[in-house]
Design a protein around this motif. Structure first.
Motif, PDB file in Angstrom:
ATOM      1  N   UNK A  30       0.816  -1.219   0.000  1.00  0.00           N
ATOM      2  CA  UNK A  30       0.000   0.000   0.000  1.00  0.00           C
ATOM      3  C   UNK A  30       0.849   1.267   0.000  1.00  0.00           C
ATOM      4  N   UNK A  31       1.992   1.235   0.670  1.00  0.00           N
ATOM      5  CA  UNK A  31       2.872   2.409   0.702  1.00  0.00           C
ATOM      6  C   UNK A  31       3.613   2.561  -0.628  1.00  0.00           C
ATOM      7  N   UNK A  32       3.883   1.437  -1.296  1.00  0.00           N
ATOM      8  CA  UNK A  32       4.481   1.453  -2.634  1.00  0.00           C
ATOM      9  C   UNK A  32       5.865   2.110  -2.660  1.00  0.00           C
ATOM     10  N   UNK A  33       6.684   1.736  -1.678  1.00  0.00           N
ATOM     11  CA  UNK A  33       8.072   2.218  -1.660  1.00  0.00           C
ATOM     12  C   UNK A  33       9.042   1.063  -1.878  1.00  0.00           C
ATOM     13  N   UNK A  34       8.657   0.133  -2.738  1.00  0.00           N
ATOM     14  CA  UNK A  34       9.528  -0.981  -3.075  1.00  0.00           C
ATOM     15  C   UNK A  34       8.925  -2.317  -2.718  1.00  0.00           C
ATOM     16  N   UNK A  35       8.883  -3.215  -3.688  1.00  0.00           N
ATOM     17  CA  UNK A  35       8.358  -4.557  -3.457  1.00  0.00           C
ATOM     18  C   UNK A  35       9.464  -5.486  -3.009  1.00  0.00           C
ATOM     19  N   UNK A 112       8.633  10.632   5.363  1.00  0.00           N
ATOM     20  CA  UNK A 112       9.473  10.029   6.399  1.00  0.00           C
ATOM     21  C   UNK A 112       8.711   8.953   7.166  1.00  0.00           C
ATOM     22  N   UNK A 113       7.432   9.194   7.441  1.00  0.00           N
ATOM     23  CA  UNK A 113       6.617   8.212   8.159  1.00  0.00           C
ATOM     24  C   UNK A 113       6.316   7.012   7.277  1.00  0.00           C
ATOM     25  N   UNK A 114       6.101   7.264   5.982  1.00  0.00           N
ATOM     26  CA  UNK A 114       5.860   6.152   5.057  1.00  0.00           C
ATOM     27  C   UNK A 114       7.099   5.266   4.919  1.00  0.00           C
ATOM     28  N   UNK A 115       8.273   5.885   4.902  1.00  0.00           N
ATOM     29  CA  UNK A 115       9.515   5.102   4.849  1.00  0.00           C
ATOM     30  C   UNK A 115       9.637   4.230   6.092  1.00  0.00           C
ATOM     31  N   UNK A 116       9.354   4.831   7.263  1.00  0.00           N
ATOM     32  CA  UNK A 116       9.395   4.068   8.514  1.00  0.00           C
ATOM     33  C   UNK A 116       8.421   2.891   8.474  1.00  0.00           C
ATOM     34  N   UNK A 117       7.193   3.133   8.035  1.00  0.00           N
ATOM     35  CA  UNK A 117       6.179   2.075   8.003  1.00  0.00           C
ATOM     36  C   UNK A 117       6.528   1.006   6.968  1.00  0.00           C
ATOM     37  N   UNK A 118       7.163   1.417   5.864  1.00  0.00           N
ATOM     38  CA  UNK A 118       7.582   0.447   4.857  1.00  0.00           C
ATOM     39  C   UNK A 118       8.648  -0.488   5.434  1.00  0.00           C
ATOM     40  N   UNK A 183      13.852   0.219 -14.305  1.00  0.00           N
ATOM     41  CA  UNK A 183      13.566  -0.621 -13.150  1.00  0.00           C
ATOM     42  C   UNK A 183      12.177  -0.299 -12.617  1.00  0.00           C
ATOM     43  N   UNK A 184      11.480  -1.330 -12.168  1.00  0.00           N
ATOM     44  CA  UNK A 184      10.143  -1.158 -11.622  1.00  0.00           C
ATOM     45  C   UNK A 184      10.073  -1.823 -10.247  1.00  0.00           C
ATOM     46  N   UNK A 185       9.275  -1.227  -9.356  1.00  0.00           N
ATOM     47  CA  UNK A 185       8.995  -1.792  -8.020  1.00  0.00           C
ATOM     48  C   UNK A 185      10.251  -1.904  -7.156  1.00  0.00           C
ATOM     49  N   UNK A 186      11.257  -1.077  -7.432  1.00  0.00           N
ATOM     50  CA  UNK A 186      12.485  -1.061  -6.634  1.00  0.00           C
ATOM     51  C   UNK A 186      12.557   0.263  -5.892  1.00  0.00           C
ATOM     52  N   UNK A 187      12.693   0.195  -4.556  1.00  0.00           N
ATOM     53  CA  UNK A 187      12.772   1.413  -3.771  1.00  0.00           C
ATOM     54  C   UNK A 187      13.389   1.070  -2.419  1.00  0.00           C
ATOM     55  N   UNK A 188      13.214   1.957  -1.445  1.00  0.00           N
ATOM     56  CA  UNK A 188      13.838   1.808  -0.133  1.00  0.00           C
ATOM     57  C   UNK A 188      13.466   0.484   0.535  1.00  0.00           C
ATOM     58  N   UNK A 189      12.205   0.059   0.399  1.00  0.00           N
ATOM     59  CA  UNK A 189      11.779  -1.199   1.022  1.00  0.00           C
ATOM     60  C   UNK A 189      12.500  -2.396   0.452  1.00  0.00           C
ATOM     61  N   UNK A 190      12.750  -2.379  -0.863  1.00  0.00           N
ATOM     62  CA  UNK A 190      13.479  -3.467  -1.514  1.00  0.00           C
ATOM     63  C   UNK A 190      14.905  -3.558  -0.983  1.00  0.00           C
ATOM     64  N   UNK A 191      15.566  -2.418  -0.897  1.00  0.00           N
ATOM     65  CA  UNK A 191      16.944  -2.376  -0.409  1.00  0.00           C
ATOM     66  C   UNK A 191      17.011  -2.801   1.059  1.00  0.00           C
ATOM     67  N   UNK A 192      16.069  -2.327   1.864  1.00  0.00           N
ATOM     68  CA  UNK A 192      16.038  -2.686   3.283  1.00  0.00           C
ATOM     69  C   UNK A 192      15.859  -4.194   3.446  1.00  0.00           C
ATOM     70  N   UNK A 193      14.959  -4.775   2.654  1.00  0.00           N
ATOM     71  CA  UNK A 193      14.743  -6.222   2.721  1.00  0.00           C
ATOM     72  C   UNK A 193      15.997  -6.986   2.307  1.00  0.00           C
ATOM     73  N   UNK A 194      16.647  -6.526   1.240  1.00  0.00           N
ATOM     74  CA  UNK A 194      17.861  -7.186   0.761  1.00  0.00           C
ATOM     75  C   UNK A 194      18.950  -7.183   1.827  1.00  0.00           C
ATOM     76  N   UNK A 195      19.126  -6.053   2.498  1.00  0.00           N
ATOM     77  CA  UNK A 195      20.216  -5.913   3.458  1.00  0.00           C
ATOM     78  C   UNK A 195      19.928  -6.569   4.807  1.00  0.00           C
ATOM     79  N   UNK A 196      18.672  -6.554   5.239  1.00  0.00           N
ATOM     80  CA  UNK A 196      18.405  -6.898   6.637  1.00  0.00           C
ATOM     81  C   UNK A 196      17.414  -8.036   6.881  1.00  0.00           C
ATOM     82  N   UNK A 197      16.655  -8.461   5.877  1.00  0.00           N
ATOM     83  CA  UNK A 197      15.581  -9.421   6.163  1.00  0.00           C
ATOM     84  C   UNK A 197      16.098 -10.718   6.763  1.00  0.00           C
TER      85      UNK A 197
END
Length: 224
Positions: A30-35, A112-118, A183-197
């Motif tokens: 829903x936030x759409x900051x990276x799949x 900033x809040x959307x990034x946090x929630x993502x 590139x599509x569907x790549x954003x902060x959430x994608x990078x965060x998941x890659x680094x920390x999940x």
């Protein structure tokens, strides 16, 4: 001797994990900051081929199930049925949660809040993966692959196993970018998941219901 949880407790952990995972994915969707990496790869394939996103998601799941069979060296009907069954309530709950989050105005919140929630969504996904991997009844095919790799090749190291599991979609994304320069569907959430999940999954194993240990992993712990 550590007391093993009974079936009712395992059921409770499993149901809780599906709800947490669905909420986490709904936040990122829903936030759409990276799949997530596998979803992002399917989105990029759908954008560059005539095949729809739904079909790419199905095909990637089928390929992962086949990969799991090859790694384990045998066909497990119960495991495959579990993979398929898991995706039904999971997909439905993600859609329901995402619908209500959008209606509640989550997309109108400050960036900033959307990034946090993502990022929180990714954390919730990791917690859920930890729970249902430990219960080990039914798993999403990708999380099943991560669990198999984790205990078969890396002595339970979730960080390394998650990175290895992310390698195929990363290759797809890089190849498509090299061909199309988009590139599509790549954003902060994608990078965060890659680094920390993967690391977050391991941490959740230790601090979220630590008495819940991994169930039925004996057949994954040795390379044949």
């Amino acid at each position: 001797m550590v007391k093993q949880p009974d079936k009712m407790h395992l059921l409770g952990y499993f149901v809780l994990s599906v709800i947490i995972n669905s909420l986490g994915n709904a936040l990122t969707v829903s936030i759409n900051l990276g799949s997530a990496l596998w979803t992002a790869a399917s989105v990029n394939l759908a954008q560059t081929t005539p095949v729809s996103l739904s079909w790419w998601l199905f095909l990637s799941g089928a390929i992962v199930i086949l990969t799991n069979i090859i790694i384990l060296h045998h066909f497990q009907t119960k495991r495959i049925i579990g993979n398929l069954i898991f995706m039904v309530p999971f997909a439905s709950l993600v859609g329901i949660f995402a619908h209500f989050l959008v209606r509640w105005g989550i997309t109108s919140l400050p960036l900033s809040l959307r990034v946090f929630l993502d990022c929180l969504g990714v954390v919730l996904i990791a917690v859920a993966i930890s729970l249902y991997q430990r219960v080990n009844w039914m798993l999403h095919p990708v999380d099943d692959l991560m669990q198999i790799i984790r205990f078969r090749f890396f002595k339970g190291n979730s960080t390394v196993a998650q990175l290895v599991t992310f390698t195929p979609p990363l290759i797809v994304i890089f190849v498509i970018f090299g061909l199309t320069h988009h590139l599509y569907a790549i954003n902060i959430g994608t990078v965060f998941a890659l680094l920390f999940q993967g690391t977050l999954v391991g941490l959740a194993d230790q601090i979220i219901f630590p008495s819940l240990k991994h169930q039925n992993i004996a057949n994954m712990s040795q390379v044949e």
